[in-house]
Each structure stands twice: as C-alpha cells, then as structure tokens.
Design a protein around this motif. Structure first.
Motif, PDB file in Angstrom:
ATOM      1  N   ARG A   1      25.785  34.273  37.148  1.00 30.98           N
ATOM      2  CA  ARG A   1      26.807  35.311  36.985  1.00 30.98           C
ATOM      3  C   ARG A   1      28.012  34.956  37.835  1.00 30.98           C
ATOM      4  O   ARG A   1      27.903  34.736  39.032  1.00 30.98           O
ATOM      5  CB  ARG A   1      26.219  36.657  37.415  1.00 30.98           C
ATOM      6  N   ARG A   2      29.167  34.903  37.227  1.00 28.45           N
ATOM      7  CA  ARG A   2      30.401  34.540  37.921  1.00 28.45           C
ATOM      8  C   ARG A   2      31.022  35.745  38.596  1.00 28.45           C
ATOM      9  O   ARG A   2      30.865  36.864  38.147  1.00 28.45           O
ATOM     10  CB  ARG A   2      31.429  33.985  36.939  1.00 28.45           C
TER      11      ARG A   2
ATOM     12  N   TRP B   1      34.425  37.290  38.983  1.00 32.16           N
ATOM     13  CA  TRP B   1      35.746  37.246  38.359  1.00 32.16           C
ATOM     14  C   TRP B   1      36.738  37.966  39.241  1.00 32.16           C
ATOM     15  O   TRP B   1      36.441  38.994  39.812  1.00 32.16           O
ATOM     16  CB  TRP B   1      35.720  37.965  37.012  1.00 32.16           C
TER      17      TRP B   1
ATOM     18  N   PHE C   1      37.757  42.239  27.765  1.00 29.13           N
ATOM     19  CA  PHE C   1      37.241  41.260  28.721  1.00 29.13           C
ATOM     20  C   PHE C   1      37.346  41.788  30.147  1.00 29.13           C
ATOM     21  O   PHE C   1      36.409  41.679  30.943  1.00 29.13           O
ATOM     22  CB  PHE C   1      37.978  39.923  28.603  1.00 29.13           C
TER      23      PHE C   1
ATOM     24  N   HIS D   1      34.746  44.293  30.796  1.00 27.81           N
ATOM     25  CA  HIS D   1      33.450  43.600  30.853  1.00 27.81           C
ATOM     26  C   HIS D   1      33.254  42.921  32.211  1.00 27.81           C
ATOM     27  O   HIS D   1      32.166  42.928  32.770  1.00 27.81           O
ATOM     28  CB  HIS D   1      33.358  42.569  29.718  1.00 27.81           C
ATOM     29  N   ALA D   2      34.338  42.325  32.741  1.00 27.70           N
ATOM     30  CA  ALA D   2      34.262  41.562  33.987  1.00 27.70           C
ATOM     31  C   ALA D   2      34.569  42.401  35.224  1.00 27.70           C
ATOM     32  O   ALA D   2      34.522  41.891  36.342  1.00 27.70           O
ATOM     33  CB  ALA D   2      35.231  40.380  33.919  1.00 27.70           C
TER      34      ALA D   2
ATOM     35  N   VAL E   1      37.988  31.972  38.526  1.00 30.52           N
ATOM     36  CA  VAL E   1      36.537  31.926  38.342  1.00 30.52           C
ATOM     37  C   VAL E   1      36.014  30.989  39.417  1.00 30.52           C
ATOM     38  O   VAL E   1      36.345  29.798  39.414  1.00 30.52           O
ATOM     39  CB  VAL E   1      36.153  31.408  36.941  1.00 30.52           C
TER      40      VAL E   1
ATOM     41  N   GLY F   1      35.244  40.606  24.189  1.00 24.36           N
ATOM     42  CA  GLY F   1      35.294  40.429  25.635  1.00 24.36           C
ATOM     43  C   GLY F   1      34.104  39.686  26.201  1.00 24.36           C
ATOM     44  O   GLY F   1      34.246  38.831  27.079  1.00 24.36           O
ATOM     45  N   ALA F   2      32.904  39.990  25.705  1.00 23.38           N
ATOM     46  CA  ALA F   2      31.695  39.318  26.209  1.00 23.38           C
ATOM     47  C   ALA F   2      31.704  37.834  25.834  1.00 23.38           C
ATOM     48  O   ALA F   2      31.350  36.981  26.648  1.00 23.38           O
ATOM     49  CB  ALA F   2      30.444  40.002  25.661  1.00 23.38           C
TER      50      ALA F   2
ATOM     51  N   ALA G   1      34.112  36.027  28.032  1.00 23.74           N
ATOM     52  CA  ALA G   1      33.518  35.832  29.362  1.00 23.74           C
ATOM     53  C   ALA G   1      32.580  34.625  29.369  1.00 23.74           C
ATOM     54  O   ALA G   1      32.624  33.795  30.280  1.00 23.74           O
ATOM     55  CB  ALA G   1      32.771  37.086  29.804  1.00 23.74           C
ATOM     56  N   GLU G   2      31.749  34.486  28.346  1.00 23.30           N
ATOM     57  CA  GLU G   2      30.840  33.338  28.254  1.00 23.30           C
ATOM     58  C   GLU G   2      31.624  32.037  28.113  1.00 23.30           C
ATOM     59  O   GLU G   2      31.275  31.021  28.719  1.00 23.30           O
ATOM     60  CB  GLU G   2      29.889  33.501  27.067  1.00 23.30           C
TER      61      GLU G   2
ATOM     62  N   ASP H   1      33.166  31.140  31.383  1.00 17.74           N
ATOM     63  CA  ASP H   1      32.117  30.649  32.272  1.00 17.74           C
ATOM     64  C   ASP H   1      31.842  29.167  31.993  1.00 17.74           C
ATOM     65  O   ASP H   1      31.791  28.342  32.907  1.00 17.74           O
ATOM     66  CB  ASP H   1      30.858  31.500  32.078  1.00 17.74           C
TER      67      ASP H   1
END
Length: 191
Positions: free
Chosen positions: A2-3, A5, A49, A52-53, A68, A144-145, A148-149, A152
């Motif tokens: 898990r990053r 952000w 996003f 989400h983050a 990141v 958004g998810a 995020a991936e 990453d």
C-alpha cells in the motif's frame, strides 16, 4: 504494498508542470490546459482518485502532481474524453556523462517492446539530459481505483529506473545488460 499518497500544493497553479529544479519533458499548450480544465470526465477521474487515495481533490486537480513514495509524478490529459489518455510522467535524474553510452543502451533495450518498462517509455530530455519515464492510460473507462493501481505500478518502474540512472556512475561501462537484470515489476501497466 500500500502506497502513501500525497499531493503537493504550490503557491502558483501550474497544471502538469513540475518545479523548476525538475524540468518536465513537455510544456503543455494553453489549448491543452484548457481542455484539461474543461473535461468533466478527467475532473471526475481526478476527484475519484483523490478520494480513493485520501487526498484533497481540489488541490490535486490544481497541481496535477502527486508524490508516491517521495517520487513526484505528473498527470495530464492528452486528447479528448472519447479518445483521450491520461499521461503519467516523472524525471529520473541525469546520468553521469562517462556512463551515458552504457545507460543509453540499457534504456533502448528496456523500451524494446516495453520489455523493461512495464509498458511505459523511457526518454532523454533534450535540453537537460534528464531521463524521463512516460506512460499513457486510456481515459475512457478509467476509474479512481484503476488509476491508483496504475500509478503504483508506474512508481515501481520509476524507482527501479531512477536507481539505474543514479547507479550508472559507479559501474564500469561493460557491466550488466537488460537481459541479466531482474526487473521487479509487472511487464505491462496498461489498463
């Protein structure tokens, strides 16, 4: 993994332009910036996003830059809502001059069929000599998810190549090639 952000707000609003000590490989036109601000789909994606983050959506939209794991990554809309892409980009540093030829070969090998870039593209910025990493992600259907991936994965690729760029000064010109290197990321980061 898990990053963590974080967005970075600056006193001046300069979408898709990193600070002066890290020059960008492009300078978007006024028309491109206007399209970015007018695109509801892109604004909604950035907001989704950010939520989400756990980021401030308005701040992220204004800067269009996130960090990141302490790596600044710019985002920019290229094209329109139907055929557009979200561009991801970062600067990896400037290689030592004596190792430039060896590193250039590694970068070309990595770009070949995106074998060592996870689907992104490595380049040298003409006016500074900095190595940059770019990726295009189709805007239609992106949420958004998924962004995020993708960010990453992009960060993993960027960290790997940033290390290669900075380490080249310590290696002899004949050491290593892409075929013998362990590339620690998924071969394709396209969504």
């Amino acid at each position: 993994m898990r990053r963590r952000w974080n967005s970075r707000l600056r006193p001046l609003i300069r979408p898709a332009v990193m600070t002066s000590h890290r020059p960008l490989p492009i300078h978007p036109s006024e028309a491109a910036l206007n399209l970015t601000f007018e695109s509801k789909l892109y604004r909604d994606l950035i907001r989704e996003f950010a939520e989400h983050a756990g980021l401030d959506p308005d701040g992220l939209f204004l800067t269009q830059e996130i960090r990141v794991d302490n790596l600044p990554i710019g985002l920019q809309l290229d094209g329109d809502e139907e055929l557009g892409d979200v561009l991801l980009f970062t600067s990896l540093g400037k290689p030592a001059e004596p190792q430039w030829a060896h590193l250039a070969r590694l970068l070309l090998e990595a770009n070949h069929c995106w074998f060592g870039t996870g689907g992104a593209t490595l380049a040298a910025q003409p006016d500074t000599g900095n190595i940059t990493l770019w990726a295009r992600v189709p805007l239609p259907g992106l949420d958004g998810a998924a962004l995020a991936e993708t960010l990453d994965s992009f960060a993993d690729v960027a960290h790997f190549w940033r290390e290669q760029v900075s380490d080249q000064g310590a290696q002899s010109p004949n050491e290593g090639n892409l075929a013998t290197m362990r590339v620690p990321f998924d071969p394709m980061l396209r969504v």
